[in-house]
Scaffold this motif. Structure first.
Motif, PDB file in Angstrom:
ATOM      1  N   PRO A 208      -3.047   6.011  -2.595  1.00 22.38           N
ATOM      2  CA  PRO A 208      -1.245   6.360  -2.244  1.00 22.38           C
ATOM      3  C   PRO A 208      -1.464   6.828  -1.198  1.00 22.38           C
ATOM      4  O   PRO A 208      -2.179   7.440  -0.387  1.00 22.38           O
ATOM      5  CB  PRO A 208      -1.087   7.404  -3.706  1.00 22.38           C
ATOM      6  CG  PRO A 208      -2.518   8.012  -3.776  1.00 22.38           C
ATOM      7  CD  PRO A 208      -3.518   6.882  -3.832  1.00 22.38           C
ATOM      8  N   LEU A 209      -0.039   6.890  -0.470  1.00 23.40           N
ATOM      9  CA  LEU A 209       0.198   7.689   0.659  1.00 23.40           C
ATOM     10  C   LEU A 209       0.160   9.129   0.209  1.00 23.40           C
ATOM     11  O   LEU A 209      -0.538   9.487   1.477  1.00 23.40           O
ATOM     12  CB  LEU A 209       1.825   7.327   0.829  1.00 23.40           C
ATOM     13  CG  LEU A 209       2.052   6.088   1.365  1.00 23.40           C
ATOM     14  CD1 LEU A 209       3.520   5.683   1.391  1.00 23.40           C
ATOM     15  CD2 LEU A 209       1.304   5.500   2.545  1.00 23.40           C
ATOM     16  N   ALA A 210       0.177   9.576  -0.570  1.00 23.37           N
ATOM     17  CA  ALA A 210       0.126  10.976  -1.323  1.00 23.37           C
ATOM     18  C   ALA A 210       0.219  10.970  -2.706  1.00 23.37           C
ATOM     19  O   ALA A 210       0.715  10.339  -3.210  1.00 23.37           O
ATOM     20  CB  ALA A 210       1.246  11.872  -0.428  1.00 23.37           C
ATOM     21  N   LEU A 211      -0.551  11.891  -3.047  1.00 24.71           N
ATOM     22  CA  LEU A 211      -0.978  12.255  -4.598  1.00 24.71           C
ATOM     23  C   LEU A 211      -0.482  13.785  -4.686  1.00 24.71           C
ATOM     24  O   LEU A 211      -1.385  14.848  -4.248  1.00 24.71           O
ATOM     25  CB  LEU A 211      -2.338  12.153  -5.113  1.00 24.71           C
ATOM     26  CG  LEU A 211      -2.524  12.639  -6.522  1.00 24.71           C
ATOM     27  CD1 LEU A 211      -1.777  12.182  -7.608  1.00 24.71           C
ATOM     28  CD2 LEU A 211      -4.062  12.241  -6.914  1.00 24.71           C
ATOM     29  N   PHE A 212       0.454  14.243  -5.294  1.00 23.89           N
ATOM     30  CA  PHE A 212       0.944  15.415  -5.726  1.00 23.89           C
ATOM     31  C   PHE A 212       0.595  15.802  -6.839  1.00 23.89           C
ATOM     32  O   PHE A 212       0.689  14.838  -8.025  1.00 23.89           O
ATOM     33  CB  PHE A 212       2.660  15.481  -5.462  1.00 23.89           C
ATOM     34  CG  PHE A 212       3.229  15.197  -4.257  1.00 23.89           C
ATOM     35  CD1 PHE A 212       3.201  16.139  -3.109  1.00 23.89           C
ATOM     36  CD2 PHE A 212       3.319  14.156  -3.785  1.00 23.89           C
ATOM     37  CE1 PHE A 212       3.153  16.155  -1.712  1.00 23.89           C
ATOM     38  CE2 PHE A 212       3.997  13.663  -2.514  1.00 23.89           C
ATOM     39  CZ  PHE A 212       4.028  14.820  -1.451  1.00 23.89           C
ATOM     40  N   SER A 213       0.256  16.994  -7.366  1.00 18.93           N
ATOM     41  CA  SER A 213      -0.188  17.544  -8.529  1.00 18.93           C
ATOM     42  C   SER A 213       0.494  18.643  -8.940  1.00 18.93           C
ATOM     43  O   SER A 213       0.382  19.699  -8.235  1.00 18.93           O
ATOM     44  CB  SER A 213      -1.883  17.637  -8.470  1.00 18.93           C
ATOM     45  OG  SER A 213      -2.220  18.148  -9.844  1.00 18.93           O
TER      46      SER A 213
ATOM     47  N   SER B  91      -8.315  14.772  -2.868  1.00 18.41           N
ATOM     48  CA  SER B  91      -7.027  14.461  -1.858  1.00 18.41           C
ATOM     49  C   SER B  91      -5.714  14.990  -2.253  1.00 18.41           C
ATOM     50  O   SER B  91      -4.847  14.946  -1.744  1.00 18.41           O
ATOM     51  CB  SER B  91      -7.213  13.025  -1.506  1.00 18.41           C
ATOM     52  OG  SER B  91      -6.804  12.310  -2.698  1.00 18.41           O
ATOM     53  N   ARG B  92      -5.547  15.237  -3.532  1.00 22.97           N
ATOM     54  CA  ARG B  92      -4.377  15.744  -3.973  1.00 22.97           C
ATOM     55  C   ARG B  92      -3.719  16.954  -3.410  1.00 22.97           C
ATOM     56  O   ARG B  92      -4.425  17.798  -2.937  1.00 22.97           O
ATOM     57  CB  ARG B  92      -4.527  15.823  -5.590  1.00 22.97           C
ATOM     58  CG  ARG B  92      -5.116  17.527  -5.934  1.00 22.97           C
ATOM     59  CD  ARG B  92      -5.438  17.359  -7.223  1.00 22.97           C
ATOM     60  NE  ARG B  92      -6.060  18.691  -8.030  1.00 22.97           N
ATOM     61  CZ  ARG B  92      -6.895  19.388  -7.616  1.00 22.97           C
ATOM     62  NH1 ARG B  92      -7.818  18.984  -6.802  1.00 22.97           N
ATOM     63  NH2 ARG B  92      -7.199  20.664  -7.986  1.00 22.97           N
TER      64      ARG B  92
ATOM     65  N   PHE C  70      -4.450   6.482 -12.782  1.00 22.12           N
ATOM     66  CA  PHE C  70      -4.449   7.111 -11.319  1.00 22.12           C
ATOM     67  C   PHE C  70      -5.873   6.451 -10.495  1.00 22.12           C
ATOM     68  O   PHE C  70      -5.763   5.862  -9.409  1.00 22.12           O
ATOM     69  CB  PHE C  70      -4.085   8.317 -11.186  1.00 22.12           C
ATOM     70  CG  PHE C  70      -2.627   8.659 -11.311  1.00 22.12           C
ATOM     71  CD1 PHE C  70      -1.738   8.137 -10.365  1.00 22.12           C
ATOM     72  CD2 PHE C  70      -2.142   9.498 -12.450  1.00 22.12           C
ATOM     73  CE1 PHE C  70      -0.239   8.588 -10.500  1.00 22.12           C
ATOM     74  CE2 PHE C  70      -1.012   9.883 -12.481  1.00 22.12           C
ATOM     75  CZ  PHE C  70      -0.001   9.439 -11.555  1.00 22.12           C
ATOM     76  N   LYS C  71      -6.746   7.025 -11.158  1.00 21.25           N
ATOM     77  CA  LYS C  71      -8.037   6.497 -10.556  1.00 21.25           C
ATOM     78  C   LYS C  71      -8.332   5.038 -10.369  1.00 21.25           C
ATOM     79  O   LYS C  71      -8.967   4.696  -9.420  1.00 21.25           O
ATOM     80  CB  LYS C  71      -9.053   7.188 -11.253  1.00 21.25           C
ATOM     81  CG  LYS C  71     -10.502   7.493 -10.599  1.00 21.25           C
ATOM     82  CD  LYS C  71     -11.391   8.337 -11.286  1.00 21.25           C
ATOM     83  CE  LYS C  71     -12.907   8.088 -10.529  1.00 21.25           C
ATOM     84  NZ  LYS C  71     -12.823   8.610  -9.332  1.00 21.25           N
ATOM     85  N   ALA C  72      -8.024   4.409 -11.438  1.00 21.32           N
ATOM     86  CA  ALA C  72      -8.336   3.002 -11.206  1.00 21.32           C
ATOM     87  C   ALA C  72      -7.403   2.435 -10.249  1.00 21.32           C
ATOM     88  O   ALA C  72      -8.171   1.242  -9.716  1.00 21.32           O
ATOM     89  CB  ALA C  72      -8.014   2.202 -12.566  1.00 21.32           C
TER      90      ALA C  72
ATOM     91  N   ALA D 159       0.780  -1.296   0.043  1.00 24.22           N
ATOM     92  CA  ALA D 159      -0.131  -0.003  -0.001  1.00 24.22           C
ATOM     93  C   ALA D 159       1.038   1.389   0.042  1.00 24.22           C
ATOM     94  O   ALA D 159       0.269   2.413  -0.196  1.00 24.22           O
ATOM     95  CB  ALA D 159      -1.002  -0.091   1.108  1.00 24.22           C
ATOM     96  N   GLY D 160       2.164   1.206   0.130  1.00 24.40           N
ATOM     97  CA  GLY D 160       2.906   2.470   0.314  1.00 24.40           C
ATOM     98  C   GLY D 160       3.664   2.855  -0.898  1.00 24.40           C
ATOM     99  O   GLY D 160       4.534   2.300  -1.542  1.00 24.40           O
ATOM    100  N   TYR D 161       2.824   3.893  -1.638  1.00 25.08           N
ATOM    101  CA  TYR D 161       3.620   4.541  -2.779  1.00 25.08           C
ATOM    102  C   TYR D 161       3.266   5.846  -2.795  1.00 25.08           C
ATOM    103  O   TYR D 161       2.070   6.277  -2.278  1.00 25.08           O
ATOM    104  CB  TYR D 161       2.948   3.846  -4.120  1.00 25.08           C
ATOM    105  CG  TYR D 161       1.653   3.926  -4.494  1.00 25.08           C
ATOM    106  CD1 TYR D 161       1.270   4.943  -5.387  1.00 25.08           C
ATOM    107  CD2 TYR D 161       0.611   3.324  -4.230  1.00 25.08           C
ATOM    108  CE1 TYR D 161      -0.068   5.185  -5.874  1.00 25.08           C
ATOM    109  CE2 TYR D 161      -0.773   3.149  -4.409  1.00 25.08           C
ATOM    110  CZ  TYR D 161      -0.935   4.168  -5.510  1.00 25.08           C
ATOM    111  OH  TYR D 161      -2.362   4.119  -5.581  1.00 25.08           O
ATOM    112  N   VAL D 162       3.711   6.777  -3.668  1.00 21.42           N
ATOM    113  CA  VAL D 162       3.713   8.065  -3.888  1.00 21.42           C
ATOM    114  C   VAL D 162       3.285   8.321  -5.190  1.00 21.42           C
ATOM    115  O   VAL D 162       3.674   7.979  -6.276  1.00 21.42           O
ATOM    116  CB  VAL D 162       4.920   9.095  -3.298  1.00 21.42           C
ATOM    117  CG1 VAL D 162       4.582  10.636  -3.710  1.00 21.42           C
ATOM    118  CG2 VAL D 162       5.040   8.882  -1.879  1.00 21.42           C
ATOM    119  N   ALA D 163       2.276   8.994  -5.680  1.00 26.83           N
ATOM    120  CA  ALA D 163       1.780   9.607  -6.883  1.00 26.83           C
ATOM    121  C   ALA D 163       2.182  10.869  -7.198  1.00 26.83           C
ATOM    122  O   ALA D 163       1.851  11.848  -6.436  1.00 26.83           O
ATOM    123  CB  ALA D 163       0.398   9.444  -7.050  1.00 26.83           C
TER     124      ALA D 163
END
Length: 309
Positions: free
Chosen positions: A191-196, A286-287, A107-109, A5-9
């Motif tokens: 993701p742990l975090a989604l940066f945009s 949540s981004r 990403f959404k899927a 479960a640990g990833y960053v987007a």
């Protein structure tokens, strides 16, 4: 939290600086990059996709690049399966999976989960193509809006490939395509975090898009498309060849309009792609938004990623 479960987007519209930011993150902590891009999966499509260079790929491990021949399809469901596996493998190696790209559906899927969609039905597809030839794709888009308003709203009226697929799903399953994409399932992996990386100034992004398309042309993009055509086994209806830039170049080489218009049409199509990407991003509350044109945009992302365990 489970290891997988640990990833960053890291997402953003085309030409927003995602590659540079990803490489900066890779210099600050041990990561492996997983591409979230429906065009980078194809071999032989390097210039027009702005594929990371050999030097960039040597600097940090990259995944889901050059994994398909342009004849072969690649779906959101295939991406989810590949990404889930890679996230687990990368975490097991003690590194942070960094998922980077601009294909927002992927990403959404991955984050929300996706139901298995109906397989392609050649008979239904042929019927839809015949109806589109008679009525035009804008009319088919209007028909889609009646049964799947959510999908129609994010598609251009001439996006024949996606309109056709959405209508095909509706006709074969009785369910709108958007219901599959929106389904919350146990396969979701948020993701742990989604940066945009999102530009606040449209003119800044438009300038970046124009500069990048000019660089592609100077690097031999048209020759790349001519080489793909010369294979003899590709056609303009394949998902690979409908990628932004490739579609416009193919049409020009077919004589649909003067080759001198390629730059103008390619830039316009890329702007439309960026607009759709930003619309998708804004639906992800949540981004963590970082202004793409900010002088310290990359430093901000690197600092925030550094705080993630």
């Amino acid at each position: 939290m489970a290891i997988e479960a640990g990833y960053v987007a890291l997402a953003g519209p085309t030409a927003s600086g995602k590659t540079a930011a990803a490489l900066a993150i890779a210099r600050a902590r041990p990561v492996e990059i997983v591409s979230v891009d429906s065009a980078l999966v194809y071999r032989g499509m390097d210039i027009g996709t702005a594929k990371p260079s050999a030097a960039e790929r040597a600097e940090v491990p990259h995944h889901l690049i050059d994994i398909r021949d342009p004849r072969e399809p690649y779906s959101a469901a295939a991406f989810v399966a590949d990404a889930r596996r890679l996230v687990g493998e990368i975490r097991a190696r003690g590194r942070l999976p960094l998922l980077v790209g601009g294909t927002m559906l992927y990403f959404k899927a991955l984050a929300d989960g996706i139901d298995a969609m109906p397989a392609a039905d050649p008979e239904v597809r042929q019927r839809l193509e015949a109806e589109a030839a008679a009525e035009g794709w804008p009319a088919m888009h209007a028909r889609l809006a009646q049964v799947d308003a959510a999908t129609a709203a994010r598609l251009a009226p001439n996006d024949s490939q996606r309109i056709q697929r959405a209508l095909e799903v509706w006709l074969t399953s009785g369910r709108p395509l958007s219901s599959f994409h929106a389904a919350q399932s146990q396969s979701g992996l948020p993701p742990l975090a989604l940066f945009s990386l999102e530009p606040t100034e449209r003119a800044w992004l438009h300038q970046r898009i124009a500069e990048r398309f000019d660089a592609m042309l100077a690097a031999g993009f048209l020759d790349e498309v001519m080489a793909l055509r010369a294979r003899g086994d590709l056609d303009p209806d394949l998902p690979s060849m409908r990628s932004v830039g490739y579609r416009q170049a193919w049409e020009a080489l077919d004589g649909a309009w003067p080759l001198a218009q390629l730059r103008e049409r390619g830039i316009a199509a890329t702007r439309q792609l960026a607009k759709r990407q930003i619309t998708w991003l804004r639906s992800m509350p949540s981004r963590r938004v970082v202004p793409a044109e900010a002088p310290d945009a990359i430093a901000r992302i690197v600092l925030q990623v550094g705080d993630i365990p």
